[in-house]
Design a protein around this motif. Sequence first.
Motif, PDB file in Angstrom:
ATOM      1  N   GLY A   5      77.823 -17.000  16.671  1.00 29.62           N
ATOM      2  CA  GLY A   5      76.827 -17.077  17.724  1.00 29.62           C
ATOM      3  C   GLY A   5      77.096 -16.233  18.954  1.00 29.62           C
ATOM      4  O   GLY A   5      76.259 -16.141  19.836  1.00 29.62           O
ATOM      5  N   TRP A   6      78.261 -15.597  19.047  1.00 28.44           N
ATOM      6  CA  TRP A   6      78.525 -14.757  20.222  1.00 28.44           C
ATOM      7  C   TRP A   6      77.666 -13.498  20.152  1.00 28.44           C
ATOM      8  O   TRP A   6      77.294 -13.043  19.075  1.00 28.44           O
ATOM      9  N   VAL A   7      77.311 -12.981  21.299  1.00 29.35           N
ATOM     10  CA  VAL A   7      76.504 -11.768  21.367  1.00 29.35           C
ATOM     11  C   VAL A   7      77.208 -10.748  22.252  1.00 29.35           C
ATOM     12  O   VAL A   7      77.960 -11.101  23.155  1.00 29.35           O
ATOM     13  N   ALA A   8      76.947  -9.473  21.976  1.00 25.75           N
ATOM     14  CA  ALA A   8      77.551  -8.397  22.762  1.00 25.75           C
ATOM     15  C   ALA A   8      76.598  -7.208  22.777  1.00 25.75           C
ATOM     16  O   ALA A   8      75.773  -7.039  21.875  1.00 25.75           O
ATOM     17  N   LEU A   9      76.733  -6.398  23.791  1.00 27.41           N
ATOM     18  CA  LEU A   9      75.942  -5.188  23.936  1.00 27.41           C
ATOM     19  C   LEU A   9      76.880  -4.001  23.841  1.00 27.41           C
ATOM     20  O   LEU A   9      77.918  -3.956  24.509  1.00 27.41           O
ATOM     21  N   GLY A  10      76.534  -3.051  23.006  1.00 24.72           N
ATOM     22  CA  GLY A  10      77.307  -1.823  22.878  1.00 24.72           C
ATOM     23  C   GLY A  10      76.460  -0.639  23.282  1.00 24.72           C
ATOM     24  O   GLY A  10      75.230  -0.690  23.225  1.00 24.72           O
ATOM     25  N   LYS A  11      77.125   0.419  23.703  1.00 26.70           N
ATOM     26  CA  LYS A  11      76.424   1.654  24.072  1.00 26.70           C
ATOM     27  C   LYS A  11      77.069   2.811  23.344  1.00 26.70           C
ATOM     28  O   LYS A  11      78.288   2.941  23.324  1.00 26.70           O
ATOM     29  N   LEU A  12      76.231   3.646  22.756  1.00 21.97           N
ATOM     30  CA  LEU A  12      76.699   4.804  22.025  1.00 21.97           C
ATOM     31  C   LEU A  12      76.371   6.056  22.834  1.00 21.97           C
ATOM     32  O   LEU A  12      75.207   6.312  23.136  1.00 21.97           O
ATOM     33  N   LYS A  13      77.419   6.786  23.214  1.00 19.38           N
ATOM     34  CA  LYS A  13      77.208   7.976  24.026  1.00 19.38           C
ATOM     35  C   LYS A  13      78.262   9.019  23.666  1.00 19.38           C
ATOM     36  O   LYS A  13      79.467   8.737  23.724  1.00 19.38           O
ATOM     37  N   ARG A  14      77.793  10.178  23.271  1.00 16.76           N
ATOM     38  CA  ARG A  14      78.665  11.315  22.964  1.00 16.76           C
ATOM     39  C   ARG A  14      79.795  10.959  22.002  1.00 16.76           C
ATOM     40  O   ARG A  14      80.955  11.285  22.236  1.00 16.76           O
ATOM     41  N   GLY A  15      79.452  10.285  20.938  1.00 15.07           N
ATOM     42  CA  GLY A  15      80.443   9.973  19.913  1.00 15.07           C
ATOM     43  C   GLY A  15      81.380   8.836  20.229  1.00 15.07           C
ATOM     44  O   GLY A  15      82.324   8.585  19.492  1.00 15.07           O
ATOM     45  N   THR A  16      81.127   8.132  21.326  1.00 17.32           N
ATOM     46  CA  THR A  16      81.958   6.990  21.712  1.00 17.32           C
ATOM     47  C   THR A  16      81.094   5.734  21.737  1.00 17.32           C
ATOM     48  O   THR A  16      80.021   5.724  22.322  1.00 17.32           O
ATOM     49  N   LEU A  17      81.573   4.686  21.100  1.00 16.39           N
ATOM     50  CA  LEU A  17      80.921   3.387  21.120  1.00 16.39           C
ATOM     51  C   LEU A  17      81.671   2.509  22.108  1.00 16.39           C
ATOM     52  O   LEU A  17      82.872   2.294  21.959  1.00 16.39           O
ATOM     53  N   SER A  18      80.982   2.032  23.125  1.00 13.87           N
ATOM     54  CA  SER A  18      81.583   1.162  24.135  1.00 13.87           C
ATOM     55  C   SER A  18      81.027  -0.242  23.968  1.00 13.87           C
ATOM     56  O   SER A  18      79.814  -0.434  23.963  1.00 13.87           O
ATOM     57  N   ILE A  19      81.931  -1.203  23.849  1.00 13.74           N
ATOM     58  CA  ILE A  19      81.556  -2.613  23.792  1.00 13.74           C
ATOM     59  C   ILE A  19      82.433  -3.320  24.806  1.00 13.74           C
ATOM     60  O   ILE A  19      83.636  -3.461  24.606  1.00 13.74           O
ATOM     61  N   GLY A  20      81.835  -3.729  25.908  1.00 12.52           N
ATOM     62  CA  GLY A  20      82.632  -4.298  27.005  1.00 12.52           C
ATOM     63  C   GLY A  20      83.575  -3.237  27.537  1.00 12.52           C
ATOM     64  O   GLY A  20      83.170  -2.120  27.826  1.00 12.52           O
ATOM     65  N   GLU A  21      84.851  -3.568  27.632  1.00 12.43           N
ATOM     66  CA  GLU A  21      85.848  -2.618  28.124  1.00 12.43           C
ATOM     67  C   GLU A  21      86.461  -1.780  27.006  1.00 12.43           C
ATOM     68  O   GLU A  21      87.220  -0.847  27.275  1.00 12.43           O
ATOM     69  N   LYS A  22      86.165  -2.107  25.770  1.00  8.48           N
ATOM     70  CA  LYS A  22      86.736  -1.399  24.618  1.00  8.48           C
ATOM     71  C   LYS A  22      85.929  -0.151  24.289  1.00  8.48           C
ATOM     72  O   LYS A  22      84.715  -0.142  24.357  1.00  8.48           O
ATOM     73  N   ARG A  23      86.663   0.912  23.905  1.00  9.45           N
ATOM     74  CA  ARG A  23      86.055   2.170  23.500  1.00  9.45           C
ATOM     75  C   ARG A  23      86.456   2.450  22.065  1.00  9.45           C
ATOM     76  O   ARG A  23      87.624   2.350  21.692  1.00  9.45           O
TER      77      ARG A  23
END
Length: 116
Positions: A94-112
């Motif tokens: 049930g946990w949810v997270a938002l990731g962003k994909l930019k220039r070949g890097t996937l960021s989820i929270g503080e993790k790259r």
Amino acid sequence: MQISQVLQALGQFAAGFAPGSRSIRPLEIDLDGGSGPTPFEQAAIGKWKTEDGSILIDLRPDGQFHKAKPEAGATHRGRYAVDRSKLYFEGETGWVALGKLKRGTLSIGEKRFRKA
């Protein structure tokens, strides 16, 4: 023109817009997704890992993901959706997270993450 004639003419005119007056045709929606993944989805699909290799994520074409922390022996599963450069994750617990994909890097929270 009498009022009754006006109302009768309006009634005939409005009858052309009534829901039951037109033939109904089935929707033409392809639920098989035959067009394939969008360019954004294609960029996200694959195996991702943090720089230190502590977290591995496998984003599958069917919208499922598998996340592993090899050192801790932990694994998680869930589903994800791609909306342009944003990825929305929902884990099996049930946990949810938002990731962003930019220039070949996937960021989820503080993790790259980078493609493995």
